[in-house]
Design an enzyme around this catalytic site. Sequence first.
Site, PDB file in Angstrom:
ATOM      1  CG  PHE B 118       7.123  -2.096  37.253  1.00 46.24           C
ATOM      2  CD1 PHE B 118       7.413  -1.591  36.117  1.00 46.24           C
ATOM      3  CD2 PHE B 118       7.120  -1.269  38.353  1.00 46.24           C
ATOM      4  CE1 PHE B 118       7.201  -0.106  35.939  1.00 46.24           C
ATOM      5  CE2 PHE B 118       7.241   0.244  38.169  1.00 46.24           C
ATOM      6  CZ  PHE B 118       7.092   0.648  36.891  1.00 46.24           C
ATOM      7  CD  GLN B 230      10.740   0.535  47.441  1.00 50.31           C
ATOM      8  OE1 GLN B 230      10.026   1.171  46.844  1.00 50.31           O
ATOM      9  NE2 GLN B 230      10.663  -0.759  47.278  1.00 50.31           N
ATOM     10  CG  HIS B 232      12.956   4.195  43.223  1.00 52.15           C
ATOM     11  ND1 HIS B 232      14.013   4.297  41.918  1.00 52.15           N
ATOM     12  CD2 HIS B 232      11.634   3.933  42.897  1.00 52.15           C
ATOM     13  CE1 HIS B 232      13.028   3.799  41.113  1.00 52.15           C
ATOM     14  NE2 HIS B 232      11.905   3.625  41.533  1.00 52.15           N
ATOM     15  CG  LEU B 246      10.906   8.403  40.656  1.00 49.91           C
ATOM     16  CD1 LEU B 246      11.567   7.100  41.588  1.00 49.91           C
ATOM     17  CD2 LEU B 246       9.148   8.045  41.002  1.00 49.91           C
ATOM     18  CD  GLU B 249      10.740  -1.199  39.428  1.00 44.21           C
ATOM     19  OE1 GLU B 249      10.913  -0.633  40.542  1.00 44.21           O
ATOM     20  OE2 GLU B 249      10.379  -2.354  39.202  1.00 44.21           O
ATOM     21  NE  ARG B 280      10.619   0.393  42.791  1.00 49.39           N
ATOM     22  CZ  ARG B 280       9.434   0.899  42.765  1.00 49.39           C
ATOM     23  NH1 ARG B 280       9.066   1.537  43.950  1.00 49.39           N
ATOM     24  NH2 ARG B 280       9.006   1.429  41.700  1.00 49.39           N
ATOM     25  CG  HIS B 344      10.516   5.575  46.097  1.00 45.52           C
ATOM     26  ND1 HIS B 344       9.984   6.981  45.596  1.00 45.52           N
ATOM     27  CD2 HIS B 344       9.668   4.751  45.876  1.00 45.52           C
ATOM     28  CE1 HIS B 344       8.949   6.400  44.621  1.00 45.52           C
ATOM     29  NE2 HIS B 344       8.881   5.113  44.690  1.00 45.52           N
ATOM     30  NE  ARG B 378       5.964   1.322  47.447  1.00 43.78           N
ATOM     31  CZ  ARG B 378       6.002   1.697  45.932  1.00 43.78           C
ATOM     32  NH1 ARG B 378       5.743   1.011  45.037  1.00 43.78           N
ATOM     33  NH2 ARG B 378       6.966   3.012  45.797  1.00 43.78           N
TER      34      ARG B 378
END
Lengths: 492, 542
Positions: B118, B230, B232, B246, B249, B280, B344, B378
């Site tokens: 990730f 955040q 996304h 969404l 990721e 991100r 997000h 994050r």
Amino acid sequence: MRKITARVYRFDKEKDREAHFEEYTVEVNEGARVLHLLHAIHDTLDPTLSYRYCCGSGQCGSCAVRVNREPVLACMEEARDKITIEPLNLPVKKDLVVDLVPTLETIASLKPSDAQKMPKKSDIDAIKPLRDCIECLCCVSVCPAMDVIKFLGPTAMRQEMRLALDPRNIDDRITAAVQEGLFTCTSCQACWKVCPKEIEIPGKAIEKLRYFANKKGLTLPRHQEVAALVKETGRSVTRIEPTFMELMNADVIEPTGPVKATVGFFIGCMYNMRLPKTALDAIEVLRRNGIRVIIPKEQICCGSPLIRTGQLAFLDTLKKRNIDAFWNRHIDTVMTMCAGCGSTLKNDYKTPFVVMDINEVLTKYGIEPPERLPVRATYHDPCHLLRGQGIYDQPRQLIRQVVDLIDMPSICCGSGGGVKSGMPEEAAALGERRGEEIKKTGADIVISSCPFCEFHIAGHTDKPVKNITTLLLEGYKEKDRKTRTLTDPPGN
Amino acid sequence: MLADEVVDCHVLVIGSGGAGVRAAIEASQYGDTVLISKTIVGKGGCTTMAEGGYNAVLREQDSCGIHFEDTLKGGAYLNDPELVNILVKEAPLRMGDLIKWGAVFDFTENDEVAQRPFGGQQFPRTCYAGDRTGHEMMTTLVERLDSSNVSSLQEFTVLDLLKNGESVIGAIALDEKGNIVLLKADSTVLATGGGTKVYDISTNSSSGTGDGFAIGYRAGAELIDMEMIQFHPTGAVFPYDARGRLVTEAVRGEGGLLLNNICERFMKQYDPERMELSTRDVVARAIATEIQAGRGTKNGGVYLDVTHLPREQIETRLPVMLEQFLKFGVDIRNQPMEVAPTAHHIMGGLRITTECRTTLSGLFACGEVAGGVHGANRLGGNALAETQVFGKRAGEFAGKSEKRIKKVDSEQIKRKLAYIDAFLTGSENPAGVRTLLQQSMWQGAGIFRNATDLNKTLRIVNNLSLAPIRAESLRNLAECCIVRNMCLTASLICRSALIRKESRGAHLRVDIHQTHDAIHSPFLHTFMSPFREGIENIGGLA
């Protein structure tokens, strides 16, 4: 933006004596889903409309409703003009909000234990397909068995199977599943056809649980008798009169006119031994329409009554004998007339030949127009034809050539999945419901295309129940009669 | 409307996502526990929508030290190091709990929990269940909850916390019909999740309305870093009503490429080393910049392409993505997706200790409503881990807390009743207020920020929070309360964003020229409570 009009179910149990529909016209964006239509109604026209939603992306299972009677996730189903939106077939709290919790609470859970064994990749891979369930309860909304008998329902069975496959589970889930109504499922397939996650609950959970139940000696006595009979005679019913195969002298039946196609005929136990007259009607219709029919004598029971009830011990032998019976004669198209056999050959066998239902054969090659008969008919969709084989239009096309057709909702009659033999009261209750639906249509006769349905429904309606081919044959007989009347000199 | 329903318990948990359910399971070992939820337990919140995964150090080649380092670096060193330390050490243990309770994570050929790469991480440590990881966790947690003795109150809306002096002693709530319920508890756990529904384009579920931030603030708790939102990088762009949904990721984790309208892998301009798997904040800004520069798609996004991957990999590792895009007419096996940034996650939230204690006695917080774990940005996969690590801690320390005197002051109840009664005679449509709020926040407090727009947005938000919104019936009261909570959360975001006069992590102030990088920043947390607000400096308060 575009305008959409929808009829929406409204009911407030604190104020209303009964439910009613309200019609709303709202503007929605291109590509809007049913959920966005509901938002538009709520935000611009009527803030008292209650509906439930949460993730808006098909992952939480909060927003299931029925659109034109079919359960769907409101957040994923495209909003179309003139739709009717109703709650799921569960107790309504208000408008489109139903009480999900009591059903959710019946779904079993894994009890943590120190004695548990950790799963292996193979266990995980086996469990995963059963794990996608978002508990939207679309399946529960359409399950016919749950309406008439104590049954925890499709997704509860899915969960039992998921637990049974998991080495971390230490409880006896099989006995639990049997107590929760494992044998009440008619294998009508309605649950997985509406499942937004396409979880094949009947095949992947219920039949597998029945197989595990079989290994634990929990198969119903009536089902065991059927298995014993198949093992002994190759047939799932006993001989009480001359069979279709005995009545047919030749094993190749030539059509009256030019040959349009050649098919091998997989007759099935019921048409062979309980409804041979219907099978003879079918042969007449096929002959008249250019279909050459080969009937290999070696064929036996397809195994459906064993698969549906989880008795798989000698299934492979049956499959091999049936495949050999046709393949040895170089038949490349096998025709079934029994919806159950057809579904089994198509879905549970790996056949070297193509399998077609008789409705597919007749519509593919076309039929000579029969004479129209002055009766109104309704059609009962056999589960194993509609959902098992996806055949909806073809029988309707054929019927409409003979009579006026009044449709009725496609719901199981109760004769499948071993329920008629194993759970006769349930089968009778479902049969009665079909009888009521038939009455509502006002039809004079009932048409179907499955020996189990025809046999069973006949016991629950005062209207004559006929196979499609019998109806076609009546149309041809009427045609012939009229032709004779025209050509024959009067008084002869 | 009298408060005749009273529930009395040892621990009250507010919120039924991953953190709340985990807290309730843990707390129930110490005494009567009540879980109160705006939705049906297991269906609400954002955990069940979380797709990508759960970060945990499980292999010898990996270490908690590296996970710690990745998290701080990703968080632009604004994270509370003690909280991060707990996160990385306990994430594997909590993963163990989930597995023991029946979770069906993907396994490797060696029968171990599988992990994938990730963004912003030096080791592939994101555990997953296809791309429905959060759903798998929620299913497992709800099963475990069913075999505990927690009582659940479902489809209840908490309005405010009850206080006895400075201590929190429970909450006041509405049931689905709009009746008042009082819940008294020795300890209360706030686990209400996030609130990016205050933005027009958001990944959150209907419950991501920031209620917990507003409820905590009104009760007097201190919140930190509320400006840290955040975005996304990859949200859907069409159809219009599905915008913001969404796109996990994991798509990039599995090898998905980001392309602009001239088919250029533009990430090489922004982070040539990590490319699509940069953090991100970086990827979201890169995509937003490409779109602003006119290199976006017709629908206002950029391409996210997996067509070069084996079909089987897409089908087994990204089944939810495949299914969702198919519903909207795009087969991601053959066509690229179109994506753009979407609000997000809120990194900020109630200030907590390692025992999840807030600044108010009797009140605990865990999950997205708490601040400090993720700093200024994050890492993907750290939120699901956070729900379990801090959910367990909040439940445990709330459960271990002493019994307290729960004397409910009737003035407090009267004030709240007057507050909600006013909605019944209001005049404005709350849906309209909500829409205006969301659009203003997206325009003025989004990815690129400056003081002028933030001040303007704050004025709009403040005005909206005074709008005389109307509840058509008692059942509509909750909706009005939620719109007010959204306004308050939005104002906390704007105020904090104005206070932080630097760019850091997800917070980008285009109007401020800055010489320091994140690691050398003189600033720490912004903080905000009804009593004080400001920003901490290294070596003291500003």
